[in-house]
Write a protein that holds these residues in place. Structure first.
Motif, PDB file in Angstrom:
ATOM      1  N   ARG A  44       0.830  -1.221   0.055  1.00  0.00           N
ATOM      2  CA  ARG A  44       0.025   0.091  -0.089  1.00  0.00           C
ATOM      3  C   ARG A  44       0.934   1.139   0.075  1.00  0.00           C
ATOM      4  O   ARG A  44       0.592   2.387  -0.699  1.00  0.00           O
ATOM      5  N   ALA A  48       0.802   3.832  -2.729  1.00  0.00           N
ATOM      6  CA  ALA A  48       0.603   5.488  -2.378  1.00  0.00           C
ATOM      7  C   ALA A  48       1.454   6.275  -2.857  1.00  0.00           C
ATOM      8  O   ALA A  48       1.598   7.597  -3.477  1.00  0.00           O
ATOM      9  N   LEU A 103       3.646  13.317  -0.150  1.00  0.00           N
ATOM     10  CA  LEU A 103       3.388  12.543   0.869  1.00  0.00           C
ATOM     11  C   LEU A 103       4.399  12.557   1.753  1.00  0.00           C
ATOM     12  O   LEU A 103       5.754  12.744   1.595  1.00  0.00           O
ATOM     13  N   LYS A 124      -2.249  16.487   9.335  1.00  0.00           N
ATOM     14  CA  LYS A 124      -3.418  15.697   8.994  1.00  0.00           C
ATOM     15  C   LYS A 124      -4.201  16.825   8.139  1.00  0.00           C
ATOM     16  O   LYS A 124      -5.168  16.590   7.454  1.00  0.00           O
ATOM     17  N   PRO A 129      -0.672  12.525   2.443  1.00  0.00           N
ATOM     18  CA  PRO A 129      -0.865  11.187   2.956  1.00  0.00           C
ATOM     19  C   PRO A 129       0.364  11.127   4.108  1.00  0.00           C
ATOM     20  O   PRO A 129       1.450  11.625   3.698  1.00  0.00           O
ATOM     21  N   LEU A 130       0.128  10.396   5.082  1.00  0.00           N
ATOM     22  CA  LEU A 130       1.310  10.209   5.853  1.00  0.00           C
ATOM     23  C   LEU A 130       1.673   8.527   6.250  1.00  0.00           C
ATOM     24  O   LEU A 130       0.605   7.681   6.677  1.00  0.00           O
ATOM     25  N   VAL A 131       2.847   8.382   5.945  1.00  0.00           N
ATOM     26  CA  VAL A 131       3.300   6.894   6.216  1.00  0.00           C
ATOM     27  C   VAL A 131       4.142   6.917   7.098  1.00  0.00           C
ATOM     28  O   VAL A 131       5.134   7.803   7.274  1.00  0.00           O
ATOM     29  N   SER A 143      -0.644   5.990  15.221  1.00  0.00           N
ATOM     30  CA  SER A 143      -2.092   6.082  15.312  1.00  0.00           C
ATOM     31  C   SER A 143      -2.604   7.385  14.417  1.00  0.00           C
ATOM     32  O   SER A 143      -3.805   7.484  13.849  1.00  0.00           O
ATOM     33  N   HIS A 144      -1.542   8.053  14.088  1.00  0.00           N
ATOM     34  CA  HIS A 144      -1.984   9.332  13.008  1.00  0.00           C
ATOM     35  C   HIS A 144      -1.932   8.787  11.641  1.00  0.00           C
ATOM     36  O   HIS A 144      -2.416   9.680  10.682  1.00  0.00           O
ATOM     37  N   ALA A 145      -1.131   7.825  11.530  1.00  0.00           N
ATOM     38  CA  ALA A 145      -0.451   7.519   9.994  1.00  0.00           C
ATOM     39  C   ALA A 145      -1.606   6.736   9.192  1.00  0.00           C
ATOM     40  O   ALA A 145      -2.618   6.110   9.735  1.00  0.00           O
ATOM     41  N   ASP A 146      -1.753   7.213   7.888  1.00  0.00           N
ATOM     42  CA  ASP A 146      -2.393   6.474   7.009  1.00  0.00           C
ATOM     43  C   ASP A 146      -2.139   4.972   6.735  1.00  0.00           C
ATOM     44  O   ASP A 146      -2.946   4.145   6.451  1.00  0.00           O
ATOM     45  N   ILE A 147      -0.691   4.799   6.764  1.00  0.00           N
ATOM     46  CA  ILE A 147       0.115   3.594   6.377  1.00  0.00           C
ATOM     47  C   ILE A 147       0.927   3.571   7.609  1.00  0.00           C
ATOM     48  O   ILE A 147       1.777   4.349   7.863  1.00  0.00           O
TER      49      ILE A 147
END
Length: 333
Positions: A44, A48, A103, A124, A129-131, A143-147
């Motif tokens: 993913r 992304a 990203l 956010k 997007p945050l990996v 906990s804040h990350a998308d991946i």
């Protein structure tokens, strides 16, 4: 020695060697441990990044920051636009460098670096997007990350289990895995790598054409087929190539005469006073096109054990010459 310095003790070579070997074992295990945890989230993350219209912005504090700089550099040199932004500086204006089309790849082993967690709400709201690359999937960063990419290790190679060692090795390996997967997905080729490294050896080999380094015009030694031998020798001496082309009036190459040919004639005791260029030339010599890569000329000379080669245009007419010294000066060989 200052009062705060660690107490000195006798150096034990066997102990040093043992610790070195243990370090290799621990860090190798840390990298191999990534295999079991690298799965759907990794795919993913690659997808992304491929969809990003902007850049990959890498962040990290301390040792993770050093690893982050390397990851950003590796991504940029393999086809993925990337840059490093220091999290502490981000809080003081550098967040303006990050756009919604980018990203963010945030690296933190514990996932609780204050400088990173402080800017997570802003990231956010920005919508980028945050990996997260972290060894703590239950951290604030995760906990804040998308991946979330799990870079956790069982222990550090440091005997005190304090200094980031195995954890940074795992981060580095995971970053390299991302870069490799991305360059493959982008169809990134050797030529693309060379274009991003024009000053390196590979760049010179893959971007330098013969037309960039060859001798041309009056610098190319050439005579006609009926040129007397003494004049042929004067042309060779004046141009310093170690050879001379023999060409007809239209510029088509008939032959070549080299220093090696001269030595062989002298060894045979040949009478050179009355001969012409056509009598001593090596006919139908190997030639190469001016639009060929310079490294191709080097390969040609190495294969056939020659030190110079004549360069021709698309119509087969003499337009230049090059020898091994020319290629060495251009740092092609």
């Amino acid at each position: 020695m200052s009062a705060s310095s660690p107490s000195a003790q006798a150096f034990d070579p066997a102990q040093a060697l043992r610790l070195a070997q243990e370090t290799f074992d621990i860090e190798a295990a840390a990298v191999l441990g990534l295999k079991a945890r690298t799965g759907e989230a990794f795919a993913r993350a690659v997808e992304a990044i491929l969809q990003v219209r902007g850049r990959v912005v890498v962040m990290g504090m301390g040792k993770s920051g050093h690893i982050g700089r390397k990851i950003a550099a590796t991504l940029a040199s393999t086809g993925t636009p990337a840059m490093f932004v220091h999290p502490a500086e981000a809080s003081h204006g550098d967040l303006g460098m990050i756009k919604p089309v980018d990203l963010v790849l945030a690296i933190s082993n514990g996932g609780e670096s204050e400088e990173i967690t402080a800017i997570l709400p802003v990231l956010k709201r920005l919508g980028a997007p945050l990996v997260a690359m972290t060894g703590n999937p239950r951290s604030t960063l995760a906990s804040h990350a998308d991946i979330v990419l799990d870079s956790g290790v069982e222990k550090e190679a440091c005997p005190l289990n304090l200094a980031p060692t195995a954890s940074t090795t795992a981060q580095l390996a995971l970053g390299d895995a991302l870069a490799v997967a991305l360059l493959d997905a982008r169809g990134f080729k050797t030529e693309d790598f060379a274009r991003s490294h024009p000053g390196g050896a590979l760049g010179r080999k893959l971007l330098t054409h013969l037309g960039d380094v060859m001798r041309s015009g009056d610098a190319v030694p050439r005579v006609g087929p009926d040129t007397p031998f003494p004049q042929l020798m004067r042309e060779m001496s004046a141009k310093g190539l170690g050879a001379s082309a023999i060409a007809d009036q239209d510029g088509r190459v008939l032959g070549i005469f080299t220093d090696g040919d001269l030595r062989r004639l002298i060894e045979k005791g040949a009478d050179l006073r009355a001969v012409a260029a056509r009598d001593v030339m090596h006919p139908n010599p190997r030639t190469i096109r001016a639009d060929a890569l310079a490294v191709e000329a080097a390969d040609l000379m190495e294969r056939h054990r020659i030190t110079s080669v004549l360069v021709v245009d698309a119509d087969g007419r003499l337009c230049g010459a090059v020898n091994t010294n020319d290629l060495m000066r251009a740092k092609v060989i």
